[in-house]
Design a protein around this motif. Structure first.
Motif, mmCIF file in Angstrom:
data_model
loop_
_atom_site.group_PDB
_atom_site.id
_atom_site.type_symbol
_atom_site.label_atom_id
_atom_site.label_comp_id
_atom_site.label_asym_id
_atom_site.label_seq_id
_atom_site.Cartn_x
_atom_site.Cartn_y
_atom_site.Cartn_z
ATOM 1 N N ILE A 137 -28.104 65.526 -75.847
ATOM 2 C CA ILE A 137 -28.779 64.601 -76.747
ATOM 3 C C ILE A 137 -28.297 64.929 -78.151
ATOM 4 N N ALA A 138 -27.483 64.064 -78.717
ATOM 5 C CA ALA A 138 -26.846 64.317 -80.008
ATOM 6 C C ALA A 138 -27.782 63.945 -81.149
ATOM 7 N N SER A 139 -28.217 64.941 -81.901
ATOM 8 C CA SER A 139 -29.153 64.773 -83.011
ATOM 9 C C SER A 139 -30.534 64.368 -82.500
ATOM 10 N N ALA A 140 -31.173 65.317 -81.808
ATOM 11 C CA ALA A 140 -32.502 65.073 -81.235
ATOM 12 C C ALA A 140 -33.570 65.327 -82.284
ATOM 13 N N ASN A 141 -33.453 64.620 -83.389
ATOM 14 C CA ASN A 141 -34.276 64.926 -84.564
ATOM 15 C C ASN A 141 -35.344 63.882 -84.850
ATOM 16 N N ASN A 142 -35.855 63.243 -83.799
ATOM 17 C CA ASN A 142 -37.043 62.417 -84.032
ATOM 18 C C ASN A 142 -37.880 62.348 -82.761
ATOM 19 N N GLN A 143 -39.095 61.901 -82.943
ATOM 20 C CA GLN A 143 -40.089 61.930 -81.867
ATOM 21 C C GLN A 143 -39.653 61.101 -80.672
ATOM 22 N N MET A 144 -39.170 59.867 -80.908
ATOM 23 C CA MET A 144 -38.786 58.978 -79.817
ATOM 24 C C MET A 144 -37.661 59.581 -78.984
ATOM 25 N N THR A 145 -36.702 60.207 -79.645
ATOM 26 C CA THR A 145 -35.571 60.806 -78.939
ATOM 27 C C THR A 145 -36.038 61.922 -78.010
ATOM 28 N N ILE A 146 -36.917 62.784 -78.491
ATOM 29 C CA ILE A 146 -37.392 63.903 -77.677
ATOM 30 C C ILE A 146 -38.306 63.413 -76.558
ATOM 31 N N ASP A 147 -39.165 62.449 -76.845
ATOM 32 C CA ASP A 147 -40.004 61.862 -75.795
ATOM 33 C C ASP A 147 -39.143 61.270 -74.684
ATOM 34 N N SER A 148 -38.071 60.562 -75.053
ATOM 35 C CA SER A 148 -37.196 59.932 -74.069
ATOM 36 C C SER A 148 -36.460 60.979 -73.243
ATOM 37 N N ALA A 149 -35.987 62.037 -73.904
ATOM 38 C CA ALA A 149 -35.286 63.103 -73.184
ATOM 39 C C ALA A 149 -36.203 63.774 -72.177
ATOM 40 N N LYS A 150 -37.447 64.011 -72.569
ATOM 41 C CA LYS A 150 -38.415 64.632 -71.655
ATOM 42 C C LYS A 150 -38.700 63.721 -70.473
ATOM 43 N N GLN A 151 -38.867 62.434 -70.714
ATOM 44 C CA GLN A 151 -39.127 61.504 -69.610
ATOM 45 C C GLN A 151 -37.918 61.393 -68.679
ATOM 46 N N ALA A 152 -36.717 61.395 -69.255
ATOM 47 C CA ALA A 152 -35.511 61.350 -68.428
ATOM 48 C C ALA A 152 -35.399 62.603 -67.567
ATOM 49 N N LEU A 153 -35.807 63.741 -68.119
ATOM 50 C CA LEU A 153 -35.846 64.987 -67.348
ATOM 51 C C LEU A 153 -36.883 64.897 -66.237
ATOM 52 N N ASP A 154 -38.077 64.432 -66.569
ATOM 53 C CA ASP A 154 -39.162 64.339 -65.587
ATOM 54 C C ASP A 154 -38.822 63.389 -64.441
ATOM 55 N N LYS A 155 -38.049 62.354 -64.735
ATOM 56 C CA LYS A 155 -37.681 61.389 -63.708
ATOM 57 C C LYS A 155 -36.447 61.823 -62.925
ATOM 58 N N GLY A 156 -35.937 63.009 -63.232
ATOM 59 C CA GLY A 156 -34.814 63.549 -62.484
ATOM 60 C C GLY A 156 -33.487 62.912 -62.813
#
Length: 297
Positions: free
Chosen positions: A18-37
């Motif tokens: 995740i290039a420049s994970a410097n905002n809330q939406m980006t981190i929320d999306s990364a976590k959801q993508a991780l949770d969904k495998g």
């Protein structure tokens, strides 16, 4: 619903940066993508900010999953290095400008551009209206004013991607503002040349142009205008003449039709998810899903 997620079960999870994970939406999306495998993420950006945001959503993130950087340029460089060294199979743009990331991606020192290939962006559009089929628009986020040769590559890239969706019967419209080939309208001239080229290069595909948008997607408009072929009125892939046209079409659909746009770049060593900084989580996850689907395995 995440676009085409049911088609990628044998490919996931993949390692992604995740290039420049410097905002809330980006981190929320990364976590959801991780949770969904979908992905196992590496987060590049401001270490303290990322840790604080992860704590906010209860994500126990290990320090080795974070690469601390000072700015967008450094984030782009570190992300491309990871792809160059085969440490990740996908780059996801976070809170940064597209030109910064792609400007780094195309540098020869990273070896991410493939010989004989050209990069292009694909938007896979879905709609809440269950009767409206998905629509693909390319290229509206990377190639500003593509040449005839670049348009050929754009068509090749989208055919390669759509070939991974067995239920999708591609009908490709070359967009212009007219159904006639006019000397004063470059997009119509290119459309005519692309149709002739496609007869040899893609003889089994339905490709037609020039078509204005109405009689590309509306059977009624095609009938009224007397445009009679298998693409007119039935197009589900739109090849746009320039970035303004593609970008505007997609954002009109998102903002006025509540469409979901899954966008990504293909043609390089690894795909790149390019979303607008204002895109919601559904769009970001759909973009990741489509990008993973595009990977040849």
């Amino acid at each position: 619903m995440i676009q085409n997620i049911d088609l990628i079960d044998k490919k996931v999870p993949i390692r992604a940066v995740i290039a420049s994970a410097n905002n809330q939406m980006t981190i929320d999306s990364a976590k959801q993508a991780l949770d969904k495998g979908l992905i196992v993420p590496m987060l590049v950006g401001n270490h303290d900010y990322i840790k604080n945001e992860a704590d906010r959503i209860g994500w126990q993130i290990d320090d080795e999953m974070i690469i601390d950087t000072k700015n967008e340029s450094e984030s782009a460089y570190k992300s491309c290095q990871l792809a160059q060294n085969d440490q990740v199979s996908l780059i996801v743009k976070g809170h940064m400008h597209t030109d910064v990331l792609m400007g780094e991606y195309i540098k020869s020192k990273h070896s991410l551009r493939l010989k004989g290939k050209r990069l292009s962006h694909i938007w896979f559009m879905t709609f809440n209206d269950s009767e409206r089929e998905p629509l693909v628009i390319t290229d509206g986020a990377l190639n500003i004013k593509p040449s005839l040769e670049t348009k050929k590559a754009i068509i090749g890239n989208v055919i390669n991607f759509i070939g991974k969706i067995e239920s999708f019967d591609p009908k490709i419209a070359i967009l212009s503002a007219t159904e006639e080939i006019l000397d004063q309208m470059e997009s119509s001239l290119d459309a005519g040349k692309l149709v002739e080229w496609s007869k040899d290069s893609y003889p089994n595909h339905k490709i037609f142009g020039p078509l204005a948008f109405d009689n590309a997607i509306s059977k009624e408009a095609a009938l009224i205008k007397g445009t009679n072929n298998s693409v007119a009125g039935n197009a589900n892939i739109i090849i746009v003449p320039n970035i303004e046209t593609g970008n505007s079409l997609v954002k009109i659909m998102v903002n006025f039709m509540n469409a979901t746009a899954g966008g990504f770049i293909v043609g390089g060593k690894v795909p790149v998810v390019i979303t607008s900084r204002s895109d919601n989580v559904d769009s970001r996850l759909s973009s990741i899903s489509n990008a993973i689907l595009s990977i040849d395995k």
